[in-house]
Enzyme design. Structure first.
Site, PDB file in Angstrom:
ATOM      1  N   ASN A  37      50.082 -47.553 -18.344  1.00  0.00           N
ATOM      2  CA  ASN A  37      48.897 -47.954 -17.602  1.00  0.00           C
ATOM      3  C   ASN A  37      48.458 -46.888 -16.593  1.00  0.00           C
ATOM      4  O   ASN A  37      49.216 -46.485 -15.712  1.00  0.00           O
ATOM      5  CB  ASN A  37      49.200 -49.262 -16.871  1.00  0.00           C
ATOM      6  CG  ASN A  37      47.971 -49.927 -16.304  1.00  0.00           C
ATOM      7  OD1 ASN A  37      46.841 -49.534 -16.588  1.00  0.00           O
ATOM      8  ND2 ASN A  37      48.180 -50.956 -15.507  1.00  0.00           N
ATOM      9  N   HIS A 122      50.544 -66.659 -13.775  1.00  0.00           N
ATOM     10  CA  HIS A 122      50.111 -66.241 -12.452  1.00  0.00           C
ATOM     11  C   HIS A 122      49.141 -67.261 -11.884  1.00  0.00           C
ATOM     12  O   HIS A 122      48.188 -67.663 -12.556  1.00  0.00           O
ATOM     13  CB  HIS A 122      49.404 -64.886 -12.514  1.00  0.00           C
ATOM     14  CG  HIS A 122      50.260 -63.768 -13.004  1.00  0.00           C
ATOM     15  ND1 HIS A 122      49.822 -62.462 -13.042  1.00  0.00           N
ATOM     16  CD2 HIS A 122      51.535 -63.747 -13.467  1.00  0.00           C
ATOM     17  CE1 HIS A 122      50.783 -61.687 -13.518  1.00  0.00           C
ATOM     18  NE2 HIS A 122      51.827 -62.450 -13.795  1.00  0.00           N
ATOM     19  N   ARG A 147      54.081 -67.841 -10.898  1.00  0.00           N
ATOM     20  CA  ARG A 147      54.091 -66.787  -9.892  1.00  0.00           C
ATOM     21  C   ARG A 147      52.915 -67.003  -8.953  1.00  0.00           C
ATOM     22  O   ARG A 147      51.772 -67.090  -9.410  1.00  0.00           O
ATOM     23  CB  ARG A 147      54.001 -65.411 -10.547  1.00  0.00           C
ATOM     24  CG  ARG A 147      54.348 -64.271  -9.594  1.00  0.00           C
ATOM     25  CD  ARG A 147      54.000 -62.921 -10.178  1.00  0.00           C
ATOM     26  NE  ARG A 147      52.588 -62.596  -9.957  1.00  0.00           N
ATOM     27  CZ  ARG A 147      52.049 -61.396 -10.187  1.00  0.00           C
ATOM     28  NH1 ARG A 147      52.804 -60.415 -10.650  1.00  0.00           N
ATOM     29  NH2 ARG A 147      50.770 -61.190  -9.983  1.00  0.00           N
ATOM     30  N   TYR A 159      47.445 -57.274  -3.572  1.00  0.00           N
ATOM     31  CA  TYR A 159      47.878 -57.200  -4.965  1.00  0.00           C
ATOM     32  C   TYR A 159      47.879 -58.578  -5.627  1.00  0.00           C
ATOM     33  O   TYR A 159      48.297 -59.569  -5.022  1.00  0.00           O
ATOM     34  CB  TYR A 159      49.292 -56.599  -5.044  1.00  0.00           C
ATOM     35  CG  TYR A 159      49.896 -56.768  -6.413  1.00  0.00           C
ATOM     36  CD1 TYR A 159      49.514 -55.936  -7.460  1.00  0.00           C
ATOM     37  CD2 TYR A 159      50.792 -57.798  -6.679  1.00  0.00           C
ATOM     38  CE1 TYR A 159      50.020 -56.119  -8.730  1.00  0.00           C
ATOM     39  CE2 TYR A 159      51.307 -57.981  -7.934  1.00  0.00           C
ATOM     40  CZ  TYR A 159      50.925 -57.142  -8.967  1.00  0.00           C
ATOM     41  OH  TYR A 159      51.424 -57.339 -10.218  1.00  0.00           O
ATOM     42  N   ASP A 210      55.694 -61.809  -6.310  1.00  0.00           N
ATOM     43  CA  ASP A 210      55.784 -60.358  -6.495  1.00  0.00           C
ATOM     44  C   ASP A 210      55.388 -59.660  -5.193  1.00  0.00           C
ATOM     45  O   ASP A 210      54.245 -59.756  -4.750  1.00  0.00           O
ATOM     46  CB  ASP A 210      54.851 -59.927  -7.634  1.00  0.00           C
ATOM     47  CG  ASP A 210      55.006 -58.461  -8.001  1.00  0.00           C
ATOM     48  OD1 ASP A 210      55.804 -57.755  -7.353  1.00  0.00           O
ATOM     49  OD2 ASP A 210      54.332 -58.012  -8.944  1.00  0.00           O
ATOM     50  N   HIS A 212      55.705 -56.335  -4.916  1.00  0.00           N
ATOM     51  CA  HIS A 212      55.116 -55.103  -5.462  1.00  0.00           C
ATOM     52  C   HIS A 212      55.501 -53.861  -4.656  1.00  0.00           C
ATOM     53  O   HIS A 212      54.650 -53.018  -4.341  1.00  0.00           O
ATOM     54  CB  HIS A 212      53.592 -55.224  -5.588  1.00  0.00           C
ATOM     55  CG  HIS A 212      53.066 -54.617  -6.853  1.00  0.00           C
ATOM     56  ND1 HIS A 212      52.290 -53.486  -6.868  1.00  0.00           N
ATOM     57  CD2 HIS A 212      53.241 -54.978  -8.139  1.00  0.00           C
ATOM     58  CE1 HIS A 212      51.979 -53.173  -8.107  1.00  0.00           C
ATOM     59  NE2 HIS A 212      52.547 -54.070  -8.907  1.00  0.00           N
ATOM     60  N   GLU A 236      60.189 -60.567  -6.578  1.00  0.00           N
ATOM     61  CA  GLU A 236      60.102 -59.426  -7.499  1.00  0.00           C
ATOM     62  C   GLU A 236      59.731 -58.148  -6.758  1.00  0.00           C
ATOM     63  O   GLU A 236      58.864 -58.154  -5.884  1.00  0.00           O
ATOM     64  CB  GLU A 236      59.038 -59.754  -8.553  1.00  0.00           C
ATOM     65  CG  GLU A 236      58.745 -58.660  -9.547  1.00  0.00           C
ATOM     66  CD  GLU A 236      57.584 -59.032 -10.449  1.00  0.00           C
ATOM     67  OE1 GLU A 236      56.935 -58.116 -10.978  1.00  0.00           O
ATOM     68  OE2 GLU A 236      57.314 -60.243 -10.620  1.00  0.00           O
ATOM     69  N   GLU A 262      60.259 -53.293 -13.700  1.00  0.00           N
ATOM     70  CA  GLU A 262      59.151 -53.047 -14.615  1.00  0.00           C
ATOM     71  C   GLU A 262      58.767 -51.573 -14.679  1.00  0.00           C
ATOM     72  O   GLU A 262      58.170 -51.132 -15.667  1.00  0.00           O
ATOM     73  CB  GLU A 262      57.938 -53.898 -14.244  1.00  0.00           C
ATOM     74  CG  GLU A 262      57.230 -53.506 -12.973  1.00  0.00           C
ATOM     75  CD  GLU A 262      56.068 -54.435 -12.637  1.00  0.00           C
ATOM     76  OE1 GLU A 262      54.956 -53.930 -12.427  1.00  0.00           O
ATOM     77  OE2 GLU A 262      56.283 -55.658 -12.595  1.00  0.00           O
ATOM     78  N   ARG A 283      63.880 -56.526 -15.135  1.00  0.00           N
ATOM     79  CA  ARG A 283      62.542 -56.705 -15.679  1.00  0.00           C
ATOM     80  C   ARG A 283      62.060 -55.511 -16.481  1.00  0.00           C
ATOM     81  O   ARG A 283      60.870 -55.389 -16.790  1.00  0.00           O
ATOM     82  CB  ARG A 283      61.550 -56.985 -14.539  1.00  0.00           C
ATOM     83  CG  ARG A 283      61.910 -58.219 -13.729  1.00  0.00           C
ATOM     84  CD  ARG A 283      60.720 -58.706 -12.924  1.00  0.00           C
ATOM     85  NE  ARG A 283      59.661 -59.184 -13.773  1.00  0.00           N
ATOM     86  CZ  ARG A 283      58.494 -58.583 -13.946  1.00  0.00           C
ATOM     87  NH1 ARG A 283      58.221 -57.448 -13.338  1.00  0.00           N
ATOM     88  NH2 ARG A 283      57.587 -59.106 -14.733  1.00  0.00           N
ATOM     89  N   HIS A 312      58.681 -57.947 -17.920  1.00  0.00           N
ATOM     90  CA  HIS A 312      57.284 -57.741 -17.521  1.00  0.00           C
ATOM     91  C   HIS A 312      56.385 -58.100 -18.707  1.00  0.00           C
ATOM     92  O   HIS A 312      56.705 -57.767 -19.854  1.00  0.00           O
ATOM     93  CB  HIS A 312      57.116 -56.266 -17.145  1.00  0.00           C
ATOM     94  CG  HIS A 312      55.755 -55.857 -16.727  1.00  0.00           C
ATOM     95  ND1 HIS A 312      55.111 -56.378 -15.626  1.00  0.00           N
ATOM     96  CD2 HIS A 312      54.912 -54.926 -17.243  1.00  0.00           C
ATOM     97  CE1 HIS A 312      53.947 -55.806 -15.492  1.00  0.00           C
ATOM     98  NE2 HIS A 312      53.781 -54.922 -16.454  1.00  0.00           N
ATOM     99  N   ASP A 316      48.767 -54.964 -19.218  1.00  0.00           N
ATOM    100  CA  ASP A 316      48.856 -53.532 -19.477  1.00  0.00           C
ATOM    101  C   ASP A 316      49.832 -53.231 -20.609  1.00  0.00           C
ATOM    102  O   ASP A 316      50.003 -52.076 -20.988  1.00  0.00           O
ATOM    103  CB  ASP A 316      49.242 -52.755 -18.210  1.00  0.00           C
ATOM    104  CG  ASP A 316      50.576 -53.187 -17.629  1.00  0.00           C
ATOM    105  OD1 ASP A 316      51.099 -54.244 -18.028  1.00  0.00           O
ATOM    106  OD2 ASP A 316      51.099 -52.459 -16.762  1.00  0.00           O
ATOM    107  N   GLU A 339      57.370 -63.106 -18.581  1.00  0.00           N
ATOM    108  CA  GLU A 339      56.056 -63.152 -17.947  1.00  0.00           C
ATOM    109  C   GLU A 339      54.965 -63.332 -18.994  1.00  0.00           C
ATOM    110  O   GLU A 339      55.024 -62.744 -20.077  1.00  0.00           O
ATOM    111  CB  GLU A 339      55.801 -61.865 -17.165  1.00  0.00           C
ATOM    112  CG  GLU A 339      54.464 -61.842 -16.435  1.00  0.00           C
ATOM    113  CD  GLU A 339      54.257 -60.593 -15.600  1.00  0.00           C
ATOM    114  OE1 GLU A 339      53.373 -60.608 -14.730  1.00  0.00           O
ATOM    115  OE2 GLU A 339      54.977 -59.597 -15.819  1.00  0.00           O
ATOM    116  N   TRP A 402      51.592 -48.871  -3.492  1.00  0.00           N
ATOM    117  CA  TRP A 402      50.673 -49.866  -4.022  1.00  0.00           C
ATOM    118  C   TRP A 402      51.463 -50.958  -4.758  1.00  0.00           C
ATOM    119  O   TRP A 402      51.176 -52.117  -4.646  1.00  0.00           O
ATOM    120  CB  TRP A 402      49.687 -49.223  -5.006  1.00  0.00           C
ATOM    121  CG  TRP A 402      48.846 -50.281  -5.650  1.00  0.00           C
ATOM    122  CD1 TRP A 402      47.850 -51.012  -5.069  1.00  0.00           C
ATOM    123  CD2 TRP A 402      48.967 -50.803  -6.973  1.00  0.00           C
ATOM    124  NE1 TRP A 402      47.338 -51.935  -5.939  1.00  0.00           N
ATOM    125  CE2 TRP A 402      48.033 -51.833  -7.145  1.00  0.00           C
ATOM    126  CE3 TRP A 402      49.812 -50.501  -8.051  1.00  0.00           C
ATOM    127  CZ2 TRP A 402      47.888 -52.546  -8.332  1.00  0.00           C
ATOM    128  CZ3 TRP A 402      49.673 -51.202  -9.229  1.00  0.00           C
ATOM    129  CH2 TRP A 402      48.716 -52.220  -9.362  1.00  0.00           C
TER     130      TRP A 402
END
Length: 402
Positions: A37, A122, A147, A159, A210, A212, A236, A262, A283, A312, A316, A339, A402
Site C-alpha cells: 500500500n 470496524h 474494532r 486514524y 487500533d 496505530h 493493536e 501488520e 498480525r 490484518h 489494502d 480482520e 501515522w
C-alpha cells in the site's frame, strides 16, 4: 512441470492492487497478491526486473526451494518490497500446487482445525454518538467482534475514521496528506469511549482498538491499564515495534492483550516478542511476511508461547490475499481472529473468489488452490492511480508516527 511465463497485473478498481500470475507448460497457473500500500510500483519493479526472469524454467512444485532461492539469493534480505514480492511468488506457487492436486489450500496445509472463521469488523464514527451507533449496526449484522475507532474531541481527524460519510480509505491523495495528532487528547478520551460502549452494549461483544503505532511504551502502558475494566480482546499496534523490548515495559503494567505485526516482514521482526511472550496476537500478513511458507513458521513458533494469529485484513490487501489467508485461518491450530474490512462491489467485480461470508464468519471454499482469480480484461479498465498514505504531525509541527 516447468514455469514458462510470469507477469504482473496492476489495476485500481477503487484502490491499487498488484497481482502476480505464474503460468506453467501444462497450462496450470497460480496468482499471488503483491500489493504494498502506497509503494505498489516498487514491488512491480522487483518482480519484473529480478524475480520473474529467475523463475522461468523452474519446477513450480519446489515451493520451499524457490522460497529459499529468492530469500537467500537476494543477499539484501527482508524488507517490505522484497518480502512482498517473495510472498506473491509463494502464494501463486501454493495456488498451482492446489490446482495440480485438485485440493483446496487448507487441505494441503493439513486440513481444517475449525468449522468457521470468526472475524472482526470496524465501527467508526466522527464522535462518540456516531461511533456508538456504528457499533450497534455491526452487532446487528452478526459480528461477535468489533474494532472501535472514534474521532477525538479537539482533533480535526484521526486514524480509522472517515469524513463526509464515505468509507475510510487512508491513501486519499497522490502525495501524502498531513494530519495533526495529540497524544494527550487521545489518551484522555479513549477510556471514556470504551466505558460508553460497554455501558450501552454489555460484556458479551468482543471489543478491539487500533492505536496505530502512536504511543510510547509508558503511554501505551497507561492506556492498557485504564482500559482493563472494559476487557478488550486486544489493543493493536500500541507502539512502533522496531524496539521489541518496549513491549516488555508495557507488559509490566497492564493485562490488556496486545496485538502487533501488520507491518512485519519476517520472523525476525517478531522473534523476541514471541520468545518473551510480550504479545498475545501476531498480525503479520501473508503478503508482507513472505507468504504462506514463512507465515507457517511464524505461527508455529507463536503456538509454543500461547500466541494466536490475528491476520490484518484491510482493503489494502486484495481478495487474493484474503482467499489465501482464510485457508490459512481454517488450518492454523492457534487461530485467534481474522480482520474483515469488506471490499467494494467494484473491487470484487475484478476478482472471482470461492470464500463465503455470513454474519461475522468466513469459510474459505472448496475450489482447488486458494480459490481466487482475476479478470484481466476488466482489470485493464482500471489503470494504476498513485495514492499515498498520510503523515502525522504533533500540534507543534513535529513529524510523528501515522
Amino acid at each position: 512441470m516447468k514455469i514458462t511465463d510470469a507477469y504482473v497485473i496492476v489495476c485500481s478498481p477503487g484502490r491499487n492492487f498488484v497481482t502476480l500470475k505464474i503460468v506453467t507448460d501444462e497450462g496450470v497457473y497460480g496468482i499471488g497478491d503483491a500489493t504494498l500500500n502506497g509503494r505498489e510500483k516498487t514491488v512491480v519493479s522487483y518482480l519484473e526486473d529480478y524475480l520473474i526472469p529467475a523463475l522461468i524454467g523452474k519446477d513450480p512444485a519446489r515451493i520451499e526451494d524457490i522460497w529459499q532461492y529468492i530469500y537467500r539469493g537476494a543477499y539484501w534480505r527482508r524488507g517490505p518490497v522484497g518480502m512482498t514480492a517473495l510472498a506473491a511468488v509463494d502464494m501463486a506457487l501454493w495456488d498451482i500446487k492446489g490446482k495440480v492436486a485438485g485440493l483446496p489450500l487448507y487441505q494441503l496445509l493439513g486440513g481444517r482445525s475449525r468449522d468457521r472463521i470468526m472475524t472482526y469488523t470496524h465501527a467508526n464514527g466522527n464522535d462518540l454518538a456516531s461511533t456508538l451507533e456504528a457499533v450497534g449496526e455491526a452487532i446487528d449484522q452478526g459480528y461477535q467482534a468489533v474494532r472501535v475507532q472514534s474521532g477525538i474531541p479537539g482533533m480535526d481527524s484521526t486514524y480509522g475514521v472517515a469524513k463526509d460519510g464515505k468509507k475510510y480509505e487512508p491513501a486519499d491523495a497522490a502525495l501524502p496528506s498531513e494530519a495533526v495528532w495529540s497524544t494527550e487528547k487521545y489518551l484522555n478520551f479513549v477510556p471514556h469511549l470504551f466505558s460508553e460502549v460497554r455501558r450501552q452494549y454489555g460484556e458479551e461483544i468482543h471489543l478491539l482498538h487500533d492505536v496505530h503505532h502512536r504511543l510510547t511504551p509508558i503511554e501505551a502502558a497507561r492506556l492498557g491499564k485504564e482500559l482493563e475494566p472494559y476487557h478488550l480482546f486486544w489493543m493493536e499496534d500500541v507502539v512502533p515495534a522496531e524496539n521489541q523490548q518496549g513491549f516488555e515495559l508495557i507488559r509490566q503494567h497492564t493485562t490488556t492483550p496486545l496485538a502487533v505485526g501488520e507491518v512485519f516482514n519476517s520472523i525476525h521482526d517478531c522473534k523476541e516478542l514471541i520468545l518473551n511472550q510480550s504479545i498475545d496476537y501476531i498480525r503479520s500478513t501473508l503478503v508482507h511476511a513472505g507468504g504462506i511458507t514463512q507465515m507457517r513458521r511464524i505461527a508455529d513458533l507463536a503456538a509454543l508461547y500461547h500466541i494466536r494469529t490475528g491476520f490484518h485484513g484491510a482493503t489494502d490487501l486484495s481478495p487474493v490475499c484474503m482467499g489465501a489467508a482464510l485457508h490459512f485461518d481454517y488450518w492454523v491450530p492457534n487461530f485467534g481472529i481474522q480482520e474483515h474490512m469488506p471490499h467494494s462491489e467494484l473491487m470484487e467485480s475484478v476478482f472471482t473468489f470461492d470464500y463465503q461470508f455470513d454474519r461475522g464468519f468466513f469459510t474459505p471454499g472448496e475450489a482447488p488452490g486458494h480459490g481466487v482469480d482475476i479478470d484481466e480484461k476488466l482489470a485493464a479498465k482500471y489503470p494504476y492511480q498513485r495514492a499515498a498514505l498520510p503523515v502525522n504531525r504533533l500540534e507543534d509541527g513535529t513529524l510523528w508516527h501515522w
